[in-house]
Design a protein around this motif. Structure first.
Motif, short mmCIF file in Angstrom:
data_model
loop_
_atom_site.label_atom_id
_atom_site.label_comp_id
_atom_site.label_asym_id
_atom_site.label_seq_id
_atom_site.Cartn_x
_atom_site.Cartn_y
_atom_site.Cartn_z
N ASP A 102 42.55 32.06 51.98
CA ASP A 102 43.37 32.41 50.07
C ASP A 102 45.18 33.24 50.90
O ASP A 102 45.58 34.39 51.06
N ASP A 135 42.41 29.16 34.81
CA ASP A 135 43.09 27.90 34.94
C ASP A 135 42.36 28.34 36.65
O ASP A 135 43.72 28.61 37.44
N PRO A 136 41.89 28.57 37.39
CA PRO A 136 42.01 28.89 38.45
C PRO A 136 42.68 27.92 40.04
O PRO A 136 42.77 29.16 40.69
N ALA A 137 42.94 26.87 39.30
CA ALA A 137 43.60 25.87 40.42
C ALA A 137 45.30 26.57 39.90
O ALA A 137 46.14 26.06 41.22
N LYS A 153 44.05 31.90 40.73
CA LYS A 153 43.17 31.98 40.88
C LYS A 153 42.24 32.03 40.23
O LYS A 153 41.79 32.55 39.42
N PHE A 154 41.57 32.80 41.37
CA PHE A 154 39.80 33.06 40.89
C PHE A 154 39.36 33.96 40.22
O PHE A 154 38.61 34.24 39.74
N TRP A 207 38.47 29.06 44.33
CA TRP A 207 38.93 28.00 43.67
C TRP A 207 38.58 26.69 44.72
O TRP A 207 37.56 25.99 44.31
N ASN A 208 39.10 27.00 45.51
CA ASN A 208 39.02 26.39 47.00
C ASN A 208 37.14 26.17 47.31
O ASN A 208 36.66 25.06 47.90
N THR A 216 43.23 22.70 36.37
CA THR A 216 41.95 22.81 36.82
C THR A 216 40.77 22.18 36.24
O THR A 216 39.64 21.53 36.30
#
Length: 746
Positions: free
Chosen positions: A44, A173-175, A178-179, A189-190, A212
Motif C-alpha cells: 500500500d 469509496d476505498p478505490a 483507501k480502506f 481495497w486491493n 468503487t
C-alpha cells in the motif's frame, strides 16, 4: 553516500511502510519509496507518502515562534513565546475559570501518540473541559456505538478481509480513499478485489456511481441519509426468514428487545424510505446471511448523514445476528500490543463535562466542533476566551466556517501550532512551529488494537527538524511547567519532569529524560504481549503473533461483560426515526449536498503540497446529467451553491451517474495558506464547501454535523462572473502547478 531510513507514513490509517532515502548530510530527502521488506503494508503506497518531502519543505513553513504585532508577525524565541502564552493563559484562567481556555486538534497530532498524549497532559494541567477534535466530524458515531455496545469508546473491530466471502460496503469509496478508517488495513481495497476475483461477493451501497461501485457485483442506489432504513430492512428480512444465527464468539444481552424493535418496522415503508426495491433488499439480505463468511463495513458517508449513529449500530447488529462478530471473515477484534480498553479506562476516565450552551456530553473525551463558534461568541460564565489549535484547520474542516472564523477573531488569545499558517490561524496571536512525521520517532500505542494483524512498527526519524524547532510535545510540557500547573493534573509530575531533565544532562543519561518514550515502555510492558526492544529491533516492522479470534469477549467492559444489543439511547433514536415521515423535497433547496475525496488530497491539510497534484488542483461540483440539463448547465460553467447559512461559487461538471438531486463537492478545499513573513499575502486553491453546513444541525447521538445531508440550491452564474478569489479561479481553470500565485488578502 545516501542512506535509507525505514519508517511508516503517518498521513492516514494505512500506515504504509516506507523507505526514506536521505542525502549524505542527513538533512535532505532524496526519495521516498515503498518499503518492500515491510511484512504488513509494503503493498500500500500512494502519491501522498511519495510527496511527503514537499510538505516538510513547504516554502511558507514556520520555523520559529512568531508573535503577532499589528498586522504582521515577528520572530521570537521559544522562551519568549512560552512566557507570554503562560502569563496570558494564567490571567484568563484566574479571571474566568479553566473552561475559558479551549483547544482543538486535527489528524496530524492524533496520528502521533507522543504529541497527542502530552497535549492531553497540558489540557489536564489547565483543567479545561472545552476540548474539541477533528474526530467529531466523522468518527464519533463509531465511538458512541463502541461505548454503548462494548463498554469502551476505543474498541474497534477491523474487517477480516482475506477470509471474507461477502463484503457489504456502505458509505465508502476505498478505490479513492483507501480502506482504513478506524481500522488499519493496509492495501485493503486491493485485497478486497483479490477476494472478489477468487469468488467473493462484493455489494456496495452508495447513491453515487464511483470507482468503487464500478467494481462491485451489485451496486445498491440508496437515498442519502437513509442507510439506516436499508440496514434495518435487511435485518427484518433475515429475522423473518430465520436466517439469523446465534453469535458463537461473544456473549450478548438485549437481543430479544432488539428483535422486538425490528418487528415494529414495516418492510414496505423501509423500502420506500431508502429507495431500494423489495426484491433487491431480499436478494442482498439472503446473499449476506447465507454466505460462509461476511462483513458489513460502514465508513464516513454513513457517519456524515445525521442518522449515522443508528446506522453504525445497525451495521454492528447485522454482523452480530449473522455470527460475523470476532469470527473468521467477519469483524474481528485485535487485542494489540497494548490493552487499550484497560489503558483508556485508567488514563482517560470518561469525562463528565457537558457543554455550556447545548448541554451536550463529550464523545471520546471531546466536544463537537459544531459547538466551537457559539462557545466563543456567546457571553457568560465559561465563555471560551483563549484557544490552542494544534495541527488542525476547523474553519475549513468543520461546519459554518464563516461564523467560526469570526469567533476566532474575537478571542483574547489564539495560539496555533502547525507547519504553516492556515485559514484557522489567520487571527493567531502566536504561531508555534510544528514538526513533520519525517522528523519524529515513536510508537503509536493506540493503533495496535485497530490493525487487522498483530503488528507493530517503531517509526524512525528520517531527518531532523529545522534548526531550533522543537517537537510539539516539548512545547506542551514546557508550557505546563511555565504556567506552574501540574501536567496531567497530577501533583508532583512537574517535579519529576524537572528532575529527569537535570539527570539527562549528565553523561550517558540522556535517555532518562521525561518524554513519550516513558509511556511507550510502560504501556507495551504492561500489555505483556511483545517487548518494546523487539519492536525497535525490527526496522521493517514486527509481526509478533498470529491472527487470533475470541479476544473481544475477554475485553468487553460493559457492566454485564456482554455485548449490549439494545442500548436505550439507540433504541429510542431508532424508534424516533421510524416515527418520522420520509424527508420531503424542499423547493427552496432541492439538492442534497454530498462529499467525496480527491485521490491526491487528504482532508484540509495537504492540498497546498506542490508535489501532489499532477492535473486538476481544486474542487468542483458534480451534478447528475438530468439535473445539468434541467438547469441548462454545461461542463465548466460556474455556479453559485446556496444553503440556509452560506454560499459558495465554483465550476460544475457532469457526474458519473447515480441518483439525481445530488450535488457532490469534495471537502477540505478553500483554505488560505499565509506567508507569515509577508503581511497580506496568501495562496489558495479551491472552495470551502463546508461554509454551506449549519453548525446546529447534528446527529443527536454522535453530534456529527450533517456534512453529507445539507440542503442546497444551485444557480447558474454569468460567464463573466469572477471566482471567490484568485486561488479559486486558478484552480477552476486548471492552471498548472507552476502558475500557483500569491494573492493579496481580502
Amino acid at each position: 553516500m545516501s542512506r535509507e531510513i525505514y519508517t511508516h507514513c503517518h498521513y492516514c490509517a494505512s500506515l504504509c511502510g516506507v523507505a526514506v532515502e536521505v542525502n549524505d548530510t542527513g538533512r535532505d530527502i532524496v526519495d521516498i519509496r515503498p518499503d518492500r521488506e515491510n511484512p504488513f503494508s509494503w503493498g500500500d503506497f500512494c502519491r501522498k507518502g511519495k510527496a511527503a518531502a514537499g510538505m516538510r519543505n513547504h516554502p511558507q513553513r514556520i520555523t520559529t515562534p512568531m508573535r503577532r504585532v499589528g498586522d504582521r508577525y515577528v520572530p521570537a524565541t521559544y522562551e519568549e513565546a512560552i512566557a507570554d502564552i503562560a502569563e496570558r493563559m494564567n490571567r484568563i484562567i484566574e479571571r474566568h475559570g479553566a473552561d475559558a481556555v479551549g483547544s482543538y486538534h486535527g489528524n496530524p497530532l492524533g496520528h502521533n501518540f507522543g504529541d497527542s498524549n502530552l497535549h492531553s497532559g497540558l489540557l489536564a494541567a489547565i483543567g479545561t473541559g472545552n476540548r474539541f477534535w477533528v474526530g467529531s466530524l466523522d468518527q464519533n458515531s463509531l465511538h458512541v456505538v463502541q461505548e454503548e455496545m462494548f463498554g469502551c469508546e476505543l474498541m474497534s473491530v477491523p474487517t477480516d478481509i482475506d477470509a471474507c466471502e461477502c463484503f457489504l460496503l456502505i458509505g465508502m469509496d476505498p478505490a479513492v480513499s483507501k480502506f482504513g478508517w478506524i481500522e488499519v488495513i493496509p492495501n485493503g481495497w486491493n485485497r478486497v478485489l483479490a477476494a472478489r476475483d477468487r469468488g467473493a461477493d462484493l455489494i456496495v451501497v452508495d447513491p453515487r456511481v464511483t470507482s468503487t461501485t464500478r467494481e462491485a457485483r451489485t451496486h445498491v442506489l440508496v437515498r442519502p441519509g437513509e442507510d439506516w432504513a436499508f440496514l434495518l430492512a435487511l435485518i427484518r428480512i433475515i429475522v423473518d426468514e430465520g436466517w439469523n444465527r446465534a453469535p458463537e464468539a461473544v456473549p450478548v444481552n438485549g437481543l430479544d428487545e432488539f428483535f422486538a424493535l425490528v418487528r415494529e418496522a414495516d418492510l414496505d415503508a423501509l423500502s420506500a424510505r431508502c429507495g431500494v426495491p423489495m426484491p433487491q433488499l431480499r436478494d442482498v439480505a439472503e446473499r449476506f446471511a447465507k454466505a460462509n463468511t461476511a462483513a458489513c463495513v460502514t465508513h464516513t458517508g454513513l457517519a456524515h448523514s445525521g442518522t449515522g449513529t443508528v446506522g453504525e449500530w445497525l451495521s454492528q447488529l447485522l454482523n452480530l445476528i449473522t455470527n460475523r462478530m470476532d469470527m473468521p471473515g467477519g469483524k474481528r477484534y485485535e487485542r494489540g500490543f497494548v490493552d487499550l480498553p484497560k489503558a483508556w479506562a485508567m488514563m482517560a476516565p470518561k469525562s463528565k463535562h457537558r457543554s455550556r450552551l447545548r448541554d451536550l456530553p463529550t464523545v471520546a473525551g471531546f466536544h463537537t466542533v459544531a459547538e466551537m463558534a457559539d462557545e466563543i461568541l456567546t457571553p457568560g460564565p465559561g465563555q471560551i476566551r483563549a484557544m490552542l489549535i494544534c495541527s488542525g484547520n476547523p474553519v475549513v474542516s468543520g461546519p459554518d466556517g464563516d461564523t467560526l472564523d469570526r469567533a476566532l477573531s474575537e478571542l483574547d488569545l489564539l495560539v496555533a501550532v502547525d507547519i504553516v499558517q492556515r485559514e484557522s490561524h489567520r487571527h493567531a496571536h502566536w504561531l508555534i512551529p510544528g514538526t513533520h512525521w519525517l522528523e519524529r520517532e515513536g510508537l503509536h500505542l493506540a493503533f495496535g488494537s485497530i490493525m487487522d494483524q498483530p503488528f507493530a512498527q517503531y517509526a524512525r526519524r528520517a531527518v531532523a527538524p529545522p534548526e531550533g524547532v522543537r517537537e510539539e510535545w516539548r512545547f506542551f510540557v514546557d508550557l505546563a511547567l511555565k504556567m506552574k500547573r501540574p501536567l496531567f493534573g497530577i501533583r508532583g509530575v512537574n517535579a519529576i519532569v524537572r528532575a529527569s531533565r537535570a539527570l539527562a544532562k549528565l553523561p550517558g543519561l540522556k535517555k532518562f529524560e521525561f518524554g513519550p518514550a516513558w509511556f511507550e515502555w510502560l504501556m507495551v510492558t504492561a500489555g505483556r504481549r511483545v517487548k518494546l526492544r523487539d519492536i525497535k529491533a525490527r526496522p521493517h516492522g514486527h509481526l509478533y503473533d498470529r491472527k487470533r479470534y475470541g479476544d473481544l469477549a475477554r475485553s468487553l467492559r460493559t457492566p454485564s461483560r456482554k455485548i449490549e444489543c439494545a442500548p436505550p439511547a439507540l433504541m429510542d433514536e431508532c424508534r424516533r426515526l421510524l416515527s418520522l415521515p420520509p424527508p420531503a423535497c424542499d423547493p427552496d433547496y432541492p439538492f442534497v449536498l454530498l462529499s467525496r475525496r480527491n485521490r491526491e488530497s487528504m482532508n484540509s491539510w495537504m492540498n497546498e503540497n506542490a508535489q501532489l497534484f499532477q492535473q486538476h488542483r481544486g474542487n468542483q461540483a458534480d451534478l447528475h446529467a438530468d439535473d445539468m440539463q434541467t438547469l441548462g448547465l454545461e461542463d465548466g460553467d460556474r455556479v453559485r451553491v446556496r444553503s440556509a447559512v452560506g454560499e459558495i461559487e465554483l465550476t460544475v461538471t457532469t457526474g458519473n451517474g447515480g441518483l439525481p438531486g445530488i450535488v457532490t463537492i469534495p471537502h477540505g478545499w478553500g483554505s488560505r495558506v499565509f506567508d507569515a513573513r509577508t503581511p497580506g499575502r496568501f495562496s489558495q486553491w479551491g472552495t470551502n464547501r463546508n461554509r454551506l453546513v449549519d453548525n446546529r444541525a447534528i446527529d443527536p447521538l454522535s453530534q456529527t454535523p450533517l456534512l453529507n445531508m445539507t440542503r442546497v440550491r444551485i444557480e447558474r452564474l454569468d460567464a463573466t462572473a469572477g471566482a471567490d478569489d484568485a486561488g479559486t479561479q486558478a484552480a477552476s481553470q486548471g492552471v498548472s502547478e507552476g502558475a500557483l500565485r500569491t494573492v493579496a488578502a481580502a
